[in-house]
Design an enzyme around this catalytic site. Structure first.
Site, PDB file in Angstrom:
ATOM      1  N   HIS A  81      47.078  41.999  52.255  1.00  0.00           N
ATOM      2  CA  HIS A  81      45.910  41.379  51.819  1.00  0.00           C
ATOM      3  C   HIS A  81      46.178  40.309  50.744  1.00  0.00           C
ATOM      4  O   HIS A  81      45.564  39.461  50.900  1.00  0.00           O
ATOM      5  CB  HIS A  81      44.946  42.437  51.416  1.00  0.00           C
ATOM      6  CG  HIS A  81      43.686  41.923  50.875  1.00  0.00           C
ATOM      7  ND1 HIS A  81      43.523  41.803  49.585  1.00  0.00           N
ATOM      8  CD2 HIS A  81      42.172  41.631  51.538  1.00  0.00           C
ATOM      9  CE1 HIS A  81      42.135  41.243  49.450  1.00  0.00           C
ATOM     10  NE2 HIS A  81      41.501  41.197  50.499  1.00  0.00           N
ATOM     11  N   GLU A  84      47.302  37.302  52.304  1.00  0.00           N
ATOM     12  CA  GLU A  84      46.194  36.639  53.147  1.00  0.00           C
ATOM     13  C   GLU A  84      45.818  35.489  52.082  1.00  0.00           C
ATOM     14  O   GLU A  84      45.229  34.506  52.444  1.00  0.00           O
ATOM     15  CB  GLU A  84      45.179  37.556  53.537  1.00  0.00           C
ATOM     16  CG  GLU A  84      44.099  37.144  54.238  1.00  0.00           C
ATOM     17  CD  GLU A  84      42.764  37.790  54.116  1.00  0.00           C
ATOM     18  OE1 GLU A  84      41.491  37.465  53.764  1.00  0.00           O
ATOM     19  OE2 GLU A  84      43.049  39.139  54.359  1.00  0.00           O
ATOM     20  N   GLU A 154      45.303  34.504  41.489  1.00  0.00           N
ATOM     21  CA  GLU A 154      44.644  35.189  42.532  1.00  0.00           C
ATOM     22  C   GLU A 154      44.384  36.859  42.333  1.00  0.00           C
ATOM     23  O   GLU A 154      43.542  37.390  42.849  1.00  0.00           O
ATOM     24  CB  GLU A 154      45.253  35.038  43.820  1.00  0.00           C
ATOM     25  CG  GLU A 154      44.480  35.451  45.182  1.00  0.00           C
ATOM     26  CD  GLU A 154      43.302  34.082  45.171  1.00  0.00           C
ATOM     27  OE1 GLU A 154      42.298  34.619  46.101  1.00  0.00           O
ATOM     28  OE2 GLU A 154      43.315  33.193  44.541  1.00  0.00           O
TER      29      GLU A 154
END
Length: 468
Positions: A81, A84, A154
């Site tokens: 994830h 991604e 992030e």
């Protein structure tokens, strides 16, 4: 004799193959029979390209990868994830803002998602921009820079996402039921990861995940809508030339996923409501039992008290729930993985109605195993077929269906085949499959909310055996 042999061969076949004879399609309506076929080509590097051309003016181009949280460890849970998110942060030739502007300038969209077994990158675009989209997809999965400073930035975004996800109980409960059913295995892990792993995942772990899982033999490039198969194959050969043919990762180290019957409640005294998920161990994706299970799901039905006329639904359980006001809502689910699955229902009800609602749900599953009627099975088959067709009415849903099926069974079942497989399910099949998965079997269930009256496991296990 020949007719019976053909009928039985269809019913018993593995999903990996299908005996496509004129007889098998003879009873399928023309509007289903005449739907476009799916073309599938394996390129020299092992990457597969699958397309289905429709009358849509737009094209959906998607990359579907056999890569998800099931291939993670407790130490790097959430890395798929995390990747991604990072994949859109810039490549050697494109900045993050440059990528966003390029997609916007051609009127396209580009999205991604990660699941337990797959990752997908999906674009919707005009046909004349297909080559550009394929080149962009190839660039982001082959040349992403994954810079250290952007990993740190992030990380906070994903932690916020994790925090927000916890608040959505009708979504997070599926993570909880999966975790309970497949505890102590990678299939029980959440896709997003834990707070600890999100905080600790390193750039190198992300790079290693790409190296181990982004190989040509684990990727399908799918086109649906206004697409040309040969053209898309040419673009794939041209741009996906840096992918390794095969992964060097030893997939034999991926453990089995033992099913663990269990129950768990997450107490919240501030609410009078309870979100409840109930499940049994289900079949793997390629198991033909999934077709009778589709019909069983339709028989159990779904309910939402905010929708009118619920007392007149064809589902016995929905009519009872509406009449007795046992739930705010309930819906069935069937989640199939490569090696196993979960089948059951999600429910939302008042704290003092948990036992009654769960008892009626379990009793209905057991009743179907003992006493399903031809008339109700035939009605359910028609509903299932209608749902299948309506679920494939746009290029994006078609592309996703193709991607999942090719990754799992290396082909795509046509709507005509789906119709025939549903038509060939008998009432005896429905009883057999309901008995196999729901009668005298061990359940798993999870509650979130005011769980003071959460049912004892021994009670529920008794209900699974009781039909009178």
């Amino acid at each position: 004799m020949l007719r019976n042999t053909l009928r039985n061969s269809l019913k018993l076949n593995s999903l990996f193959k299908f005996n496509n004879t004129k007889y098998l399609y003879s009873a399928v309506p023309d509007y289903v029979k005449n739907t476009p076929g799916t073309k599938l080509t394996t390129l020299p590097n092992g990457m597969r390209v699958a397309t289905e051309k429709t009358s849509s003016g737009m094209a959906c181009i998607g990359l579907y990868l056999k890569a998800g949280s099931v291939y993670e460890t407790p130490e790097n849970n959430g890395v798929a994830h995390f990747l991604e998110h990072m994949i859109f942060k810039g490549t050697e030739k494109r900045t993050e803002k440059g990528l966003e502007k390029e997609i916007e300038n051609i009127g396209a969209s580009l999205n991604a998602y990660t699941s337990r077994e797959q990752t997908a990158f999906v674009a919707n675009n005009f046909k004349e921009n297909t080559e550009q989209i394929v080149e962009i997809l190839s660039d982001i999965i082959q040349n992403s820079k994954i810079e250290e400073d952007k990993v740190e930035a992030e990380r906070n975004t994903i932690l916020v996402e994790k925090s927000e996800t916890k608040k959505v109980r009708d979504q997070i409960i599926y993570d909880y039921i999966n975790n309970m059913a497949f505890q102590n295995s990678s299939l029980g892990q959440t896709v997003i990861g834990t707070e600890d792993t999100i905080k600790s995942i390193t750039r190198q772990q992300i790079v290693d995940y790409v190296k181990n899982h982004y190989s040509a033999d684990r990727i399908v490039l799918v086109g649906a809508g206004n697409v040309n198969h040969e053209e898309l194959c040419g673009f794939a050969e041209k741009y996906f030339n840096k992918l390794p043919k095969k992964s060097t990762y030893n997939f034999s180290v991926v453990p089995n996923y033992p099913y663990t019957p269990s129950a768990m409640s997450y107490m919240d005294d501030t609410s009078d409501e309870v979100h409840l998920a109930f499940a049994m161990k289900g079949p793997a994706y390629s198991n033909v039992d999934q077709f009778p299970l589709f019909i069983i799901q339709s028989l159990v039905g779904n309910y939402n008290r905010n929708v009118g006329n619920q007392k007149n639904l064809s589902s016995r359980l929905a009519e009872l729930v509406a009449t007795e006001d046992l739930a705010h809502t309930y819906s069935t689910f069937s989640t199939s993985y490569h090696h196993t699955g979960l089948v059951g229902a999600y429910m939302k009800t008042d704290y003092n109605k948990i036992n009654d609602l769960l008892y009626e749900l379990v009793t209905e599953y057991v009743r179907i195993g003992y006493d399903a009627k031809d008339s109700e099975v035939n009605r359910a088959k028609e509903r299932v077929k209608a749902s299948m067709i309506m679920g494939l009415d746009d290029p994006t849903s078609i592309a996703e269906d193709i991607g999942r099926q090719v990754l799992e069974i290396n082909r795509r079942m046509s709507p005509g085949e789906l119709f025939k497989r549903i038509d060939n399910v008998t009432t005896a099949d429905v009883k057999r499959v309901a008995s196999k998965y729901f009668v005298d079997t061990d359940p798993t269930y999870v509650g979130i909310g005011n769980c003071h009256e959460f049912p004892d496991y021994t009670w529920v296990r008794h209900w699974v055996n009781d039909y009178s």
